[in-house]
Design a protein around this motif. Sequence first.
Motif, PDB file in Angstrom:
ATOM      1  N   ILE A 134       0.832  -1.208   0.000  1.00 41.63           N
ATOM      2  CA  ILE A 134       0.000   0.000   0.000  1.00 41.63           C
ATOM      3  C   ILE A 134       0.863   1.253   0.000  1.00 41.63           C
ATOM      4  CG2 ILE A 134      -1.710   1.329   1.279  1.00 41.63           C
ATOM      5  CD1 ILE A 134      -2.791  -1.184  -0.132  1.00 41.63           C
ATOM      6  N   GLU A 135       1.924   1.270   0.800  1.00 35.90           N
ATOM      7  CA  GLU A 135       2.804   2.432   0.830  1.00 35.90           C
ATOM      8  C   GLU A 135       3.472   2.644  -0.518  1.00 35.90           C
ATOM      9  OE1 GLU A 135       3.129   4.765   3.223  1.00 35.90           O
ATOM     10  OE2 GLU A 135       1.421   3.658   4.058  1.00 35.90           O
ATOM     11  N   PHE A 136       3.843   1.561  -1.173  1.00 35.63           N
ATOM     12  CA  PHE A 136       4.465   1.664  -2.489  1.00 35.63           C
ATOM     13  C   PHE A 136       3.471   2.224  -3.512  1.00 35.63           C
ATOM     14  CE2 PHE A 136       5.851  -0.201  -6.583  1.00 35.63           C
ATOM     15  CZ  PHE A 136       7.151   0.289  -6.627  1.00 35.63           C
ATOM     16  N   MET A 137       2.231   1.778  -3.425  1.00 32.99           N
ATOM     17  CA  MET A 137       1.197   2.254  -4.347  1.00 32.99           C
ATOM     18  C   MET A 137       0.913   3.748  -4.160  1.00 32.99           C
ATOM     19  SD  MET A 137      -1.417  -0.976  -4.148  1.00 32.99           S
ATOM     20  CE  MET A 137      -2.670  -0.220  -5.165  1.00 32.99           C
ATOM     21  N   LYS A 138       1.108   4.228  -2.965  1.00 29.72           N
ATOM     22  CA  LYS A 138       0.842   5.645  -2.690  1.00 29.72           C
ATOM     23  C   LYS A 138       1.842   6.560  -3.393  1.00 29.72           C
ATOM     24  CE  LYS A 138      -1.260   5.084   1.906  1.00 29.72           C
ATOM     25  NZ  LYS A 138      -1.067   5.353   3.357  1.00 29.72           N
ATOM     26  N   ASP A 139       3.028   6.032  -3.698  1.00 31.87           N
ATOM     27  CA  ASP A 139       4.099   6.891  -4.212  1.00 31.87           C
ATOM     28  C   ASP A 139       4.493   6.618  -5.657  1.00 31.87           C
ATOM     29  OD1 ASP A 139       4.340   8.157  -1.729  1.00 31.87           O
ATOM     30  OD2 ASP A 139       5.677   6.583  -0.990  1.00 31.87           O
ATOM     31  N   ASP A 140       4.391   5.372  -6.108  1.00 38.49           N
ATOM     32  CA  ASP A 140       4.924   5.029  -7.421  1.00 38.49           C
ATOM     33  C   ASP A 140       3.981   5.481  -8.532  1.00 38.49           C
ATOM     34  OD1 ASP A 140       5.439   2.978  -9.814  1.00 38.49           O
ATOM     35  OD2 ASP A 140       7.237   3.074  -8.568  1.00 38.49           O
ATOM     36  N   ARG A 141       4.556   6.008  -9.590  1.00 36.11           N
ATOM     37  CA  ARG A 141       3.740   6.580 -10.662  1.00 36.11           C
ATOM     38  C   ARG A 141       3.003   5.515 -11.469  1.00 36.11           C
ATOM     39  NH1 ARG A 141       8.353   8.784 -14.903  1.00 36.11           N
ATOM     40  NH2 ARG A 141       9.330   6.766 -15.399  1.00 36.11           N
ATOM     41  N   ALA A 142       3.401   4.256 -11.338  1.00 35.42           N
ATOM     42  CA  ALA A 142       2.688   3.182 -12.045  1.00 35.42           C
ATOM     43  C   ALA A 142       1.244   3.069 -11.587  1.00 35.42           C
ATOM     44  CB  ALA A 142       3.405   1.851 -11.842  1.00 35.42           C
ATOM     45  N   TYR A 143       0.958   3.581 -10.393  1.00 34.39           N
ATOM     46  CA  TYR A 143      -0.395   3.504  -9.829  1.00 34.39           C
ATOM     47  C   TYR A 143      -1.041   4.888  -9.745  1.00 34.39           C
ATOM     48  CZ  TYR A 143       1.944  -0.767  -8.289  1.00 34.39           C
ATOM     49  OH  TYR A 143       2.680  -1.931  -8.245  1.00 34.39           O
ATOM     50  N   ALA A 144      -0.648   5.777 -10.644  1.00 33.35           N
ATOM     51  CA  ALA A 144      -1.094   7.174 -10.544  1.00 33.35           C
ATOM     52  C   ALA A 144      -2.571   7.365 -10.901  1.00 33.35           C
ATOM     53  CB  ALA A 144      -0.223   8.062 -11.433  1.00 33.35           C
ATOM     54  N   LYS A 145      -3.086   6.577 -11.845  1.00 36.17           N
ATOM     55  CA  LYS A 145      -4.484   6.739 -12.249  1.00 36.17           C
ATOM     56  C   LYS A 145      -5.408   6.299 -11.115  1.00 36.17           C
ATOM     57  CE  LYS A 145      -3.926   6.124 -17.250  1.00 36.17           C
ATOM     58  NZ  LYS A 145      -4.310   5.301 -18.427  1.00 36.17           N
ATOM     59  N   ASN A 146      -6.302   7.185 -10.742  1.00 37.12           N
ATOM     60  CA  ASN A 146      -7.278   6.883  -9.681  1.00 37.12           C
ATOM     61  C   ASN A 146      -6.591   6.346  -8.423  1.00 37.12           C
ATOM     62  OD1 ASN A 146      -9.101   7.548 -11.686  1.00 37.12           O
ATOM     63  ND2 ASN A 146      -9.764   5.454 -12.036  1.00 37.12           N
ATOM     64  N   ARG A 147      -5.469   6.972  -8.063  1.00 39.89           N
ATOM     65  CA  ARG A 147      -4.671   6.461  -6.950  1.00 39.89           C
ATOM     66  C   ARG A 147      -5.460   6.363  -5.651  1.00 39.89           C
ATOM     67  NH1 ARG A 147       0.940   6.455  -6.658  1.00 39.89           N
ATOM     68  NH2 ARG A 147       1.136   8.231  -8.083  1.00 39.89           N
ATOM     69  N   SER A 148      -6.269   7.369  -5.364  1.00 38.03           N
ATOM     70  CA  SER A 148      -7.010   7.350  -4.101  1.00 38.03           C
ATOM     71  C   SER A 148      -7.969   6.166  -4.037  1.00 38.03           C
ATOM     72  CB  SER A 148      -7.782   8.660  -3.921  1.00 38.03           C
ATOM     73  OG  SER A 148      -8.711   8.851  -4.970  1.00 38.03           O
ATOM     74  N   THR A 149      -8.627   5.874  -5.144  1.00 39.18           N
ATOM     75  CA  THR A 149      -9.524   4.711  -5.195  1.00 39.18           C
ATOM     76  C   THR A 149      -8.734   3.424  -5.054  1.00 39.18           C
ATOM     77  OG1 THR A 149     -11.103   5.868  -6.611  1.00 39.18           O
ATOM     78  CG2 THR A 149     -11.208   3.463  -6.614  1.00 39.18           C
ATOM     79  N   LEU A 150      -7.612   3.358  -5.746  1.00 43.87           N
ATOM     80  CA  LEU A 150      -6.760   2.174  -5.718  1.00 43.87           C
ATOM     81  C   LEU A 150      -6.290   1.877  -4.293  1.00 43.87           C
ATOM     82  CD1 LEU A 150      -5.754   0.493  -8.199  1.00 43.87           C
ATOM     83  CD2 LEU A 150      -3.595   1.709  -7.987  1.00 43.87           C
TER      84      LEU A 150
END
Length: 355
Positions: A134-150
Amino acid sequence: MKRKFIRITGLALLAGALVFLFAGCGILDFGKTNGKPNPLTIKVEDFSVFLFESSEEIYRANVKSPAMWAGLKEQADRDPAYAPHYKWLYDTYNSWDENRKAQLHEIMLEYHPQPMAEKLIQEGRQGAGLDEIIEFMKDDRAYAKNRSTLVDFYTWYGSNYALPHYAQIVPSLQQKVEVTNGKVESGFDIVGFMEKETGVNLKKKPEALELLLNMRLIGASGFSRDKDSLYGIRWSDQPDKIWAIAFNELSRPFFRTFTGGWSFKLLAGKLKKDDQLMDKFNEDVPYTWEGWIEENLTEGFARYLNVRLGIANDVGEGVFIFDREYAQALVDGFDPQKISLEDFTVQFLEQKYGI
Protein backbone atom coordinates in the motif's frame (compact mmCIF):
# COMPACT_ATOMS: atom_id res chain seq x y z
CA MET A 1 -14.31 3.74 15.26
CA LYS A 2 -10.95 3.41 16.98
CA ARG A 3 -11.91 0.03 18.40
CA LYS A 4 -12.91 -1.19 14.91
CA PHE A 5 -9.57 -0.06 13.45
CA ILE A 6 -7.64 -1.99 16.09
CA ARG A 7 -9.69 -5.13 15.39
CA ILE A 8 -9.08 -5.00 11.63
CA THR A 9 -5.39 -4.28 12.09
CA GLY A 10 -5.11 -7.22 14.44
CA LEU A 11 -6.71 -9.49 11.85
CA ALA A 12 -4.30 -8.23 9.21
CA LEU A 13 -1.30 -8.85 11.45
CA LEU A 14 -2.51 -12.35 12.30
CA ALA A 15 -3.12 -13.20 8.66
CA GLY A 16 0.19 -11.66 7.71
CA ALA A 17 1.96 -13.86 10.23
CA LEU A 18 0.23 -16.91 8.76
CA VAL A 19 1.25 -15.83 5.28
CA PHE A 20 4.88 -15.54 6.35
CA LEU A 21 4.73 -18.92 8.08
CA PHE A 22 3.17 -20.78 5.16
CA ALA A 23 4.89 -19.06 2.26
CA GLY A 24 8.33 -18.96 3.79
CA CYS A 25 8.86 -22.68 4.24
CA GLY A 26 9.12 -25.70 2.03
CA ILE A 27 9.65 -23.79 -1.22
CA LEU A 28 11.02 -25.91 -4.02
CA ASP A 29 13.99 -23.65 -4.63
CA PHE A 30 16.92 -25.79 -5.65
CA GLY A 31 19.33 -23.01 -4.68
CA LYS A 32 22.81 -24.36 -5.39
CA THR A 33 23.60 -27.86 -6.61
CA ASN A 34 27.21 -29.02 -6.45
CA GLY A 35 28.23 -25.43 -5.80
CA LYS A 36 26.50 -24.10 -8.93
CA PRO A 37 23.43 -21.84 -8.89
CA ASN A 38 20.27 -23.63 -10.03
CA PRO A 39 17.79 -21.43 -11.91
CA LEU A 40 14.52 -23.16 -11.04
CA THR A 41 12.20 -22.19 -8.20
CA ILE A 42 8.75 -23.72 -7.73
CA LYS A 43 6.78 -22.00 -4.99
CA VAL A 44 3.43 -20.78 -3.78
CA GLU A 45 2.34 -17.55 -5.47
CA ASP A 46 3.50 -14.52 -3.50
CA PHE A 47 0.90 -12.41 -1.74
CA SER A 48 2.00 -9.41 -3.82
CA VAL A 49 0.76 -11.28 -6.90
CA PHE A 50 -2.30 -12.81 -5.26
CA LEU A 51 -3.58 -9.43 -4.05
CA PHE A 52 -4.13 -8.18 -7.59
CA GLU A 53 -4.78 -11.48 -9.36
CA SER A 54 -7.51 -12.47 -6.90
CA SER A 55 -9.35 -9.17 -7.22
CA GLU A 56 -9.31 -9.54 -11.00
CA GLU A 57 -10.59 -13.12 -10.76
CA ILE A 58 -13.45 -11.96 -8.54
CA TYR A 59 -14.28 -9.34 -11.16
CA ARG A 60 -14.20 -11.85 -14.01
CA ALA A 61 -16.29 -14.42 -12.17
CA ASN A 62 -19.00 -11.95 -11.19
CA VAL A 63 -18.94 -9.17 -13.79
CA LYS A 64 -16.78 -9.58 -16.88
CA SER A 65 -16.93 -13.31 -17.72
CA PRO A 66 -19.62 -14.87 -15.47
CA ALA A 67 -20.63 -17.58 -17.96
CA MET A 68 -17.04 -18.80 -18.29
CA TRP A 69 -16.53 -19.04 -14.53
CA ALA A 70 -19.98 -20.58 -14.02
CA GLY A 71 -18.78 -23.39 -16.26
CA LEU A 72 -16.26 -24.33 -13.57
CA LYS A 73 -18.91 -25.22 -11.00
CA GLU A 74 -19.02 -28.91 -11.86
CA GLN A 75 -15.25 -29.13 -11.62
CA ALA A 76 -15.30 -27.28 -8.30
CA ASP A 77 -17.92 -29.68 -6.94
CA ARG A 78 -15.61 -32.62 -7.70
CA ASP A 79 -12.53 -31.04 -6.12
CA PRO A 80 -12.83 -30.42 -2.36
CA ALA A 81 -9.45 -28.66 -2.28
CA TYR A 82 -10.53 -26.16 -4.94
CA ALA A 83 -14.21 -25.77 -4.01
CA PRO A 84 -13.66 -23.28 -1.13
CA HIS A 85 -11.78 -20.92 -3.42
CA TYR A 86 -14.48 -21.09 -6.07
CA LYS A 87 -17.16 -20.35 -3.46
CA TRP A 88 -15.06 -17.50 -2.07
CA LEU A 89 -15.05 -15.73 -5.45
CA TYR A 90 -18.82 -15.35 -5.27
CA ASP A 91 -19.37 -14.99 -1.52
CA THR A 92 -16.79 -12.21 -1.39
CA TYR A 93 -18.28 -10.12 -4.17
CA ASN A 94 -21.87 -10.64 -2.98
CA SER A 95 -20.95 -9.39 0.50
CA TRP A 96 -19.79 -6.00 -0.80
CA ASP A 97 -21.87 -2.86 -0.94
CA GLU A 98 -22.37 -1.02 -4.21
CA ASN A 99 -19.57 1.44 -3.48
CA ARG A 100 -16.94 -1.32 -3.21
CA LYS A 101 -18.27 -3.03 -6.34
CA ALA A 102 -18.07 0.28 -8.17
CA GLN A 103 -14.49 0.79 -6.98
CA LEU A 104 -13.45 -2.62 -8.31
CA HIS A 105 -15.12 -1.86 -11.64
CA GLU A 106 -13.33 1.48 -11.85
CA ILE A 107 -9.97 -0.14 -11.11
CA MET A 108 -10.45 -2.94 -13.63
CA LEU A 109 -11.22 -0.41 -16.37
CA GLU A 110 -7.84 1.25 -15.82
CA TYR A 111 -5.56 -1.56 -14.67
CA HIS A 112 -4.59 -5.15 -15.39
CA PRO A 113 -3.26 -7.30 -12.51
CA GLN A 114 -0.16 -8.47 -14.38
CA PRO A 115 1.64 -5.08 -14.67
CA MET A 116 0.42 -4.08 -11.18
CA ALA A 117 2.14 -7.08 -9.62
CA GLU A 118 5.09 -7.00 -12.02
CA LYS A 119 5.98 -3.48 -10.88
CA LEU A 120 6.38 -4.77 -7.32
CA ILE A 121 8.42 -7.74 -8.53
CA GLN A 122 10.75 -5.57 -10.58
CA GLU A 123 11.27 -3.17 -7.70
CA GLY A 124 12.35 -5.91 -5.31
CA ARG A 125 9.05 -6.06 -3.43
CA GLN A 126 7.85 -9.48 -4.55
CA GLY A 127 7.73 -10.72 -0.97
CA ALA A 128 6.10 -7.57 0.41
CA GLY A 129 3.26 -7.65 2.91
CA LEU A 130 0.10 -5.59 2.57
CA ASP A 131 1.34 -2.48 4.40
CA GLU A 132 4.46 -2.25 2.24
CA ILE A 133 2.42 -2.77 -0.94
CA ILE A 134 0.00 0.00 0.00
CA GLU A 135 2.80 2.43 0.83
CA PHE A 136 4.46 1.66 -2.49
CA MET A 137 1.20 2.25 -4.35
CA LYS A 138 0.84 5.65 -2.69
CA ASP A 139 4.10 6.89 -4.21
CA ASP A 140 4.92 5.03 -7.42
CA ARG A 141 3.74 6.58 -10.66
CA ALA A 142 2.69 3.18 -12.04
CA TYR A 143 -0.40 3.50 -9.83
CA ALA A 144 -1.09 7.17 -10.54
CA LYS A 145 -4.48 6.74 -12.25
CA ASN A 146 -7.28 6.88 -9.68
CA ARG A 147 -4.67 6.46 -6.95
CA SER A 148 -7.01 7.35 -4.10
CA THR A 149 -9.52 4.71 -5.20
CA LEU A 150 -6.76 2.17 -5.72
CA VAL A 151 -5.26 2.71 -2.27
CA ASP A 152 -8.62 2.80 -0.51
CA PHE A 153 -9.90 -0.36 -2.18
CA TYR A 154 -6.79 -2.51 -1.77
CA THR A 155 -6.26 -1.42 1.83
CA TRP A 156 -9.81 -2.55 2.61
CA TYR A 157 -9.84 -5.60 0.34
CA GLY A 158 -6.39 -6.74 1.39
CA SER A 159 -7.13 -6.64 5.13
CA ASN A 160 -10.62 -8.06 5.05
CA TYR A 161 -10.52 -10.56 2.19
CA ALA A 162 -7.20 -11.17 0.43
CA LEU A 163 -4.98 -11.78 3.48
CA PRO A 164 -7.38 -14.16 5.30
CA HIS A 165 -8.11 -16.14 2.15
CA TYR A 166 -4.46 -16.31 1.14
CA ALA A 167 -3.65 -17.83 4.54
CA GLN A 168 -6.36 -20.45 3.91
CA ILE A 169 -5.18 -21.53 0.46
CA VAL A 170 -1.43 -21.55 1.08
CA PRO A 171 -1.42 -25.02 2.78
CA SER A 172 -3.10 -26.64 -0.25
CA LEU A 173 -0.73 -24.91 -2.63
CA GLN A 174 2.27 -25.79 -0.48
CA GLN A 175 1.22 -29.43 -0.51
CA LYS A 176 1.18 -29.30 -4.30
CA VAL A 177 4.68 -27.79 -4.26
CA GLU A 178 5.86 -30.70 -2.14
CA VAL A 179 4.20 -33.30 -4.38
CA THR A 180 5.89 -31.70 -7.38
CA ASN A 181 9.19 -31.67 -5.52
CA GLY A 182 8.78 -35.36 -4.80
CA LYS A 183 8.93 -36.18 -8.50
CA VAL A 184 12.70 -35.60 -8.53
CA GLU A 185 15.48 -36.57 -6.18
CA SER A 186 16.68 -34.17 -3.51
CA GLY A 187 19.27 -31.74 -4.86
CA PHE A 188 18.23 -32.34 -8.46
CA ASP A 189 20.54 -30.41 -10.81
CA ILE A 190 18.17 -29.48 -13.61
CA VAL A 191 20.77 -27.75 -15.79
CA GLY A 192 23.25 -30.60 -15.41
CA PHE A 193 20.50 -33.08 -16.28
CA MET A 194 19.53 -31.11 -19.38
CA GLU A 195 23.14 -30.73 -20.49
CA LYS A 196 23.54 -34.49 -20.26
CA GLU A 197 20.30 -35.17 -22.12
CA THR A 198 20.98 -32.66 -24.89
CA GLY A 199 24.70 -33.25 -25.25
CA VAL A 200 25.07 -29.46 -25.13
CA ASN A 201 27.21 -27.71 -22.50
CA LEU A 202 26.02 -24.14 -22.27
CA LYS A 203 28.64 -21.42 -21.91
CA LYS A 204 26.05 -19.16 -20.29
CA LYS A 205 23.61 -20.83 -17.93
CA PRO A 206 19.86 -20.13 -18.15
CA GLU A 207 18.41 -17.16 -16.29
CA ALA A 208 16.25 -17.77 -13.21
CA LEU A 209 12.80 -19.30 -13.69
CA GLU A 210 10.08 -19.12 -11.03
CA LEU A 211 6.85 -21.08 -11.27
CA LEU A 212 4.21 -19.58 -8.96
CA LEU A 213 1.42 -21.97 -8.01
CA ASN A 214 -2.03 -20.41 -7.64
CA MET A 215 -5.70 -21.41 -7.30
CA ARG A 216 -6.91 -20.27 -10.71
CA LEU A 217 -8.39 -22.61 -13.30
CA ILE A 218 -8.73 -19.97 -16.02
CA GLY A 219 -6.16 -17.38 -17.02
CA ALA A 220 -2.39 -17.35 -17.13
CA SER A 221 0.11 -14.72 -16.07
CA GLY A 222 3.77 -14.11 -16.76
CA PHE A 223 6.22 -11.64 -15.26
CA SER A 224 9.78 -10.48 -15.81
CA ARG A 225 12.44 -9.47 -13.30
CA ASP A 226 15.46 -8.20 -15.21
CA LYS A 227 16.23 -11.30 -17.34
CA ASP A 228 14.40 -13.70 -15.02
CA SER A 229 11.02 -15.19 -15.94
CA LEU A 230 8.09 -15.89 -13.61
CA TYR A 231 4.91 -17.74 -14.56
CA GLY A 232 1.65 -18.39 -12.76
CA ILE A 233 0.79 -22.09 -12.59
CA ARG A 234 -2.90 -22.93 -12.43
CA TRP A 235 -4.45 -25.25 -9.88
CA SER A 236 -5.46 -27.65 -12.66
CA ASP A 237 -1.84 -28.12 -13.78
CA GLN A 238 -0.58 -31.42 -12.39
CA PRO A 239 3.08 -32.10 -11.44
CA ASP A 240 3.96 -33.58 -14.83
CA LYS A 241 2.61 -30.46 -16.52
CA ILE A 242 4.53 -28.22 -14.11
CA TRP A 243 7.78 -30.02 -14.90
CA ALA A 244 7.01 -29.83 -18.63
CA ILE A 245 6.64 -26.05 -18.28
CA ALA A 246 9.98 -25.84 -16.49
CA PHE A 247 11.75 -28.02 -19.06
CA ASN A 248 10.16 -26.12 -21.94
CA GLU A 249 11.35 -22.76 -20.65
CA LEU A 250 14.83 -23.96 -19.78
CA SER A 251 15.23 -25.83 -23.08
CA ARG A 252 15.32 -22.66 -25.16
CA PRO A 253 19.01 -21.79 -24.57
CA PHE A 254 19.94 -25.33 -25.64
CA PHE A 255 17.92 -25.18 -28.86
CA ARG A 256 19.07 -21.68 -29.65
CA THR A 257 22.58 -22.97 -30.03
CA PHE A 258 21.36 -23.98 -33.52
CA THR A 259 17.83 -22.63 -34.20
CA GLY A 260 19.24 -19.11 -34.55
CA GLY A 261 21.63 -20.16 -37.30
CA TRP A 262 21.01 -19.50 -40.99
CA SER A 263 20.92 -23.19 -41.95
CA PHE A 264 18.09 -23.88 -39.53
CA LYS A 265 16.23 -20.74 -40.57
CA LEU A 266 16.41 -21.91 -44.19
CA LEU A 267 15.08 -25.30 -43.13
CA ALA A 268 12.24 -23.63 -41.18
CA GLY A 269 11.40 -21.57 -44.25
CA LYS A 270 10.95 -24.72 -46.33
CA LEU A 271 8.36 -25.97 -43.84
CA LYS A 272 6.01 -23.17 -44.91
CA LYS A 273 4.97 -25.26 -47.90
CA ASP A 274 2.99 -27.51 -45.55
CA ASP A 275 -0.59 -26.20 -45.45
CA GLN A 276 -1.44 -27.89 -42.16
CA LEU A 277 1.55 -26.28 -40.47
CA MET A 278 0.65 -22.87 -41.85
CA ASP A 279 -2.99 -23.15 -40.77
CA LYS A 280 -2.01 -24.10 -37.22
CA PHE A 281 0.63 -21.37 -37.12
CA ASN A 282 -1.97 -18.76 -38.04
CA GLU A 283 -4.10 -19.95 -35.09
CA ASP A 284 -1.19 -19.66 -32.66
CA VAL A 285 -0.14 -16.06 -33.29
CA PRO A 286 1.65 -13.90 -32.03
CA TYR A 287 4.61 -16.26 -32.58
CA THR A 288 7.04 -15.57 -35.39
CA TRP A 289 7.35 -18.53 -37.77
CA GLU A 290 10.78 -19.52 -36.46
CA GLY A 291 9.62 -18.95 -32.88
CA TRP A 292 6.62 -21.21 -33.41
CA ILE A 293 8.76 -23.99 -34.89
CA GLU A 294 11.07 -23.64 -31.90
CA GLU A 295 8.11 -23.80 -29.50
CA ASN A 296 7.03 -27.12 -31.03
CA LEU A 297 10.54 -28.44 -30.50
CA THR A 298 11.01 -27.23 -26.92
CA GLU A 299 7.55 -28.49 -25.92
CA GLY A 300 8.31 -31.87 -27.44
CA PHE A 301 11.69 -31.99 -25.75
CA ALA A 302 10.10 -31.10 -22.41
CA ARG A 303 7.74 -34.06 -22.72
CA TYR A 304 10.66 -36.28 -23.65
CA LEU A 305 12.54 -35.19 -20.52
CA ASN A 306 9.48 -35.96 -18.39
CA VAL A 307 9.64 -39.54 -19.66
CA ARG A 308 13.41 -39.76 -19.26
CA LEU A 309 13.16 -38.62 -15.66
CA GLY A 310 10.25 -40.95 -14.89
CA ILE A 311 7.84 -38.11 -14.12
CA ALA A 312 5.50 -39.31 -16.89
CA ASN A 313 5.02 -42.75 -18.43
CA ASP A 314 4.50 -41.40 -21.95
CA VAL A 315 4.73 -38.13 -23.86
CA GLY A 316 1.00 -37.44 -23.62
CA GLU A 317 -1.05 -35.34 -26.01
CA GLY A 318 0.41 -32.60 -28.17
CA VAL A 319 -0.07 -28.90 -27.53
CA PHE A 320 0.91 -27.55 -30.95
CA ILE A 321 1.14 -29.73 -34.07
CA PHE A 322 4.30 -31.83 -34.23
CA ASP A 323 5.53 -31.51 -30.63
CA ARG A 324 4.09 -34.90 -29.66
CA GLU A 325 5.62 -36.67 -32.67
CA TYR A 326 8.96 -35.02 -31.96
CA ALA A 327 8.79 -36.10 -28.31
CA GLN A 328 8.01 -39.68 -29.32
CA ALA A 329 10.82 -39.71 -31.87
CA LEU A 330 13.22 -38.59 -29.14
CA VAL A 331 11.99 -41.33 -26.81
CA ASP A 332 12.35 -43.94 -29.55
CA GLY A 333 15.75 -43.04 -30.88
CA PHE A 334 17.65 -40.07 -29.48
CA ASP A 335 21.07 -40.75 -27.95
CA PRO A 336 23.28 -37.65 -27.50
CA GLN A 337 26.31 -39.94 -27.41
CA LYS A 338 25.63 -40.98 -31.02
CA ILE A 339 23.99 -37.96 -32.66
CA SER A 340 23.77 -34.25 -31.84
CA LEU A 341 20.48 -32.71 -30.88
CA GLU A 342 20.76 -30.45 -33.93
CA ASP A 343 21.30 -33.30 -36.38
CA PHE A 344 18.53 -35.39 -34.84
CA THR A 345 16.12 -32.45 -35.03
CA VAL A 346 16.98 -31.65 -38.63
CA GLN A 347 16.58 -35.30 -39.64
CA PHE A 348 13.20 -35.48 -37.90
CA LEU A 349 11.86 -32.40 -39.71
CA GLU A 350 13.27 -33.43 -43.08
CA GLN A 351 11.76 -36.92 -42.83
CA LYS A 352 8.40 -35.77 -41.51
CA TYR A 353 7.88 -33.02 -44.06
CA GLY A 354 9.78 -34.46 -47.00
CA ILE A 355 12.27 -31.62 -47.43
